[in-house]
Design an enzyme around this catalytic site. Structure first.
Site, PDB file in Angstrom:
ATOM      1  CB  SER A  78      46.557  44.096  36.959  1.00 27.36           C
ATOM      2  OG  SER A  78      45.682  43.077  37.334  1.00 27.36           O
ATOM      3  CG  HIS A 119      41.869  45.901  35.059  1.00 23.25           C
ATOM      4  ND1 HIS A 119      41.898  46.867  36.038  1.00 23.25           N
ATOM      5  CD2 HIS A 119      42.533  44.834  35.570  1.00 23.25           C
ATOM      6  CE1 HIS A 119      42.558  46.400  37.075  1.00 23.25           C
ATOM      7  NE2 HIS A 119      42.963  45.187  36.816  1.00 23.25           N
ATOM      8  CD  GLU A 179      40.504  50.640  35.563  1.00 27.81           C
ATOM      9  OE1 GLU A 179      40.793  51.774  35.938  1.00 27.81           O
ATOM     10  OE2 GLU A 179      41.232  49.655  35.804  1.00 27.81           O
ATOM     11  CG  ASN A 196      45.154  48.285  39.976  1.00 29.41           C
ATOM     12  OD1 ASN A 196      44.351  48.163  40.907  1.00 29.41           O
ATOM     13  ND2 ASN A 196      45.395  47.307  39.138  1.00 29.41           N
TER      14      ASN A 196
HETATM   15  N1  NAD Z   1      43.277  38.782  41.366  1.00 28.97           N
HETATM   16  C1  NAD Z   1      42.796  39.989  41.131  1.00 28.97           C
HETATM   17  O1  NAD Z   1      42.234  40.660  42.022  1.00 28.97           O
HETATM   18  C2  NAD Z   1      42.880  40.581  39.746  1.00 28.97           C
HETATM   19  C3  NAD Z   1      42.136  41.738  39.451  1.00 28.97           C
HETATM   20  C4  NAD Z   1      42.158  42.256  38.147  1.00 28.97           C
HETATM   21  C5  NAD Z   1      42.947  41.636  37.180  1.00 28.97           C
HETATM   22  N2  NAD Z   1      43.676  40.527  37.499  1.00 28.97           N
HETATM   23  C6  NAD Z   1      44.460  39.898  36.415  1.00 28.97           C
HETATM   24  O2  NAD Z   1      43.732  38.760  35.950  1.00 28.97           O
HETATM   25  C7  NAD Z   1      44.662  37.741  35.527  1.00 28.97           C
HETATM   26  C8  NAD Z   1      44.394  36.469  36.326  1.00 28.97           C
HETATM   27  O3  NAD Z   1      44.573  36.754  37.694  1.00 28.97           O
HETATM   28  P1  NAD Z   1      44.053  35.767  38.834  1.00 28.97           P
HETATM   29  O4  NAD Z   1      44.256  36.487  40.115  1.00 28.97           O
HETATM   30  O5  NAD Z   1      42.721  35.239  38.477  1.00 28.97           O
HETATM   31  O6  NAD Z   1      45.150  34.598  38.720  1.00 28.97           O
HETATM   32  P2  NAD Z   1      45.089  33.139  39.352  1.00 28.97           P
HETATM   33  O7  NAD Z   1      46.503  32.749  39.559  1.00 28.97           O
HETATM   34  O8  NAD Z   1      44.124  33.059  40.465  1.00 28.97           O
HETATM   35  O9  NAD Z   1      44.485  32.275  38.143  1.00 28.97           O
HETATM   36  C9  NAD Z   1      45.158  32.089  36.939  1.00 28.97           C
HETATM   37  C10 NAD Z   1      44.682  30.755  36.351  1.00 28.97           C
HETATM   38  O10 NAD Z   1      45.207  30.625  35.039  1.00 28.97           O
HETATM   39  C11 NAD Z   1      45.540  29.273  34.844  1.00 28.97           C
HETATM   40  N3  NAD Z   1      46.491  29.214  33.747  1.00 28.97           N
HETATM   41  C12 NAD Z   1      47.809  29.563  33.763  1.00 28.97           C
HETATM   42  N4  NAD Z   1      48.328  29.366  32.531  1.00 28.97           N
HETATM   43  C13 NAD Z   1      47.328  28.902  31.732  1.00 28.97           C
HETATM   44  C14 NAD Z   1      47.258  28.517  30.368  1.00 28.97           C
HETATM   45  N5  NAD Z   1      48.316  28.576  29.576  1.00 28.97           N
HETATM   46  N6  NAD Z   1      46.062  28.094  29.897  1.00 28.97           N
HETATM   47  C15 NAD Z   1      44.969  28.035  30.693  1.00 28.97           C
HETATM   48  N7  NAD Z   1      44.992  28.373  32.006  1.00 28.97           N
HETATM   49  C16 NAD Z   1      46.158  28.808  32.506  1.00 28.97           C
HETATM   50  C17 NAD Z   1      46.083  28.806  36.174  1.00 28.97           C
HETATM   51  O11 NAD Z   1      46.011  27.385  36.296  1.00 28.97           O
HETATM   52  C18 NAD Z   1      45.149  29.529  37.142  1.00 28.97           C
HETATM   53  O12 NAD Z   1      44.015  28.746  37.470  1.00 28.97           O
HETATM   54  C19 NAD Z   1      46.054  38.327  35.707  1.00 28.97           C
HETATM   55  O13 NAD Z   1      46.455  38.922  34.508  1.00 28.97           O
HETATM   56  C20 NAD Z   1      45.834  39.389  36.792  1.00 28.97           C
HETATM   57  O14 NAD Z   1      46.791  40.417  36.752  1.00 28.97           O
HETATM   58  C21 NAD Z   1      43.651  39.972  38.743  1.00 28.97           C
END
Ligand code: NAD
Length: 315
Positions: free
Chosen positions: A119, A139, A151, A190
């Protein structure tokens, strides 16, 4: 491009996997946590049912979409060994993403494209691979199997071919894309949301309005207009002379940002994290988290279907 690998099965990963599988792609989902993989599978069962109820997908496709096309594994090498496109959706930490991209570079076919769902992180500054021309940011927005926008952000060395390929794949699964030619913190969405949130905190923290009133204002005014006119075309309808006068109006001054929000801090201190804990600015304890999310998703799908119809008649 046939095989997609999603790394991280959390909030974003499981929905991104579903977005590809409903459009015919083979997807492998990897997570270090077997519990998260199990949860992702369960959540996608629910997501599929919501899509069926909204009339977006045929229930007979369940076996194909959920079980034949998506595979869940905690073995990273197995997940990515034949991937054409990898989308990393793990923790938003530079060190963790850097390590992951180094592994992906070793474990994926050399022609595979490596994308991050970050993000805010400028991954181009710290990920090191032997294929910088194939590293890109995609994104997505939650819930990714419903929200149309992705994005795309180009790094200094990302090739035009990579951008074209990623844009094509995303358009092919029904996504709307915009391309930023260079990294900008917060990209577009964002940044806009952050600017609005600053005002929301200002209004709440200084007791000008209640959360319900701020939301009613948004839904009943610019929220209704925005899907039709966006933010820029809206100005043409207002009249640009008027818009110019309003811009010079000294009665509006952007509040200076105190660095935190008292209203938000108070809720977080009480363990009120929003939908996931049952309470936030609102109270959700009368139904399960799944039901709350499903209720939102059904409404989003209905609205999206209406807007898609409207777009067709505009063409
Ligand atoms: N949540 C949102 O609304 C949103 C929106 C856009 C972008 N993002 C981005 O997407 C990414 C993920 O966000 P999220 O909210 O899904 O996070 P989350 O915490 O819900 O999920 C992350 C997952 O990654 C796993 N993980 C961590 N390290 C790992 C590894 N080394 N190998 C494999 N799996 C691993 C964790 O076990 C977890 O299940 C981040 O970069 C975040 O900034 C999130």
């Amino acid at each position: 491009m046939k095989n997609i690998a999603i790394i991280g099965a959390g909030t974003m990963g499981h929905g991104i996997a579903l977005a590809f599988s409903i459009r015919g792609y083979n997807v492998t989902v990897n997570d270090i946590s077997p519990e998260m993989l199990k949860r992702a599978k369960e959540l996608n069962e629910g997501n599929f049912q919501t899509l069926v109820e909204a009339g977006v997908i045929n229930p007979e496709e369940r076996l194909e979409v959920l079980h034949k096309r998506i595979r869940y594994t905690d073995d990273l090498a197995d997940a990515v060994c034949d991937a054409d496109l990898v989308i990393e959706a793990i923790a938003e930490r530079a060190d963790v993403k850097k390590e992951m991209f180094a592994k992906l570079d070793k474990m994926t076919p050399p022609e595979a494209i490596l994308a991050s769902n970050t993000s805010f992180l400028d991954i181009f500054q710290f990920v090191q691979t032997g294929r910088p021309d194939k590293v890109i940011i995609t994104h997505w927005f939650a819930p990714p199997h419903i929200m149309p926008l992705v994005e795309i952000v180009k790094g200094p060395e990302t090739s035009p071919e990579t951008v074209t390929m990623v844009k094509g794949v995303l358009s092919g699964i029904g996504k709307d894309t915009i391309v930023l030619n260079k990294f900008l913190p917060g990209f577009i969405v964002n940044r806009l949301q952050s600017a609005i949130s600053m005002e929301v905190y200002y209004l709440l923290d200084n007791g000008y309005a209640a959360a319900e009133d701020i939301d009613m204002v948004a839904k009943a005014s610019f929220g209704l207009r925005t899907p039709i006119l966006g933010l820029v075309q809206r100005m043409d309808y207002n009249g640009l002379d008027l818009v110019q006068r309003n811009l010079l109006n000294k009665s509006y001054e952007r509040p200076s940002w105190p660095g935190h929000s008292r209203s938000l801090d108070a809720l977080v201190a009480e363990g009120k994290y929003g939908v996931k804990s049952g309470q936030g600015f609102y109270d959700y304890r009368d139904r399960s988290m799944e039901e709350t999310l499903r209720n939102r998703d059904i409404k989003l799908l209905r609205l999206k279907s209406f807007l898609d119809e409207m777009k067709k008649t505009d063409q």
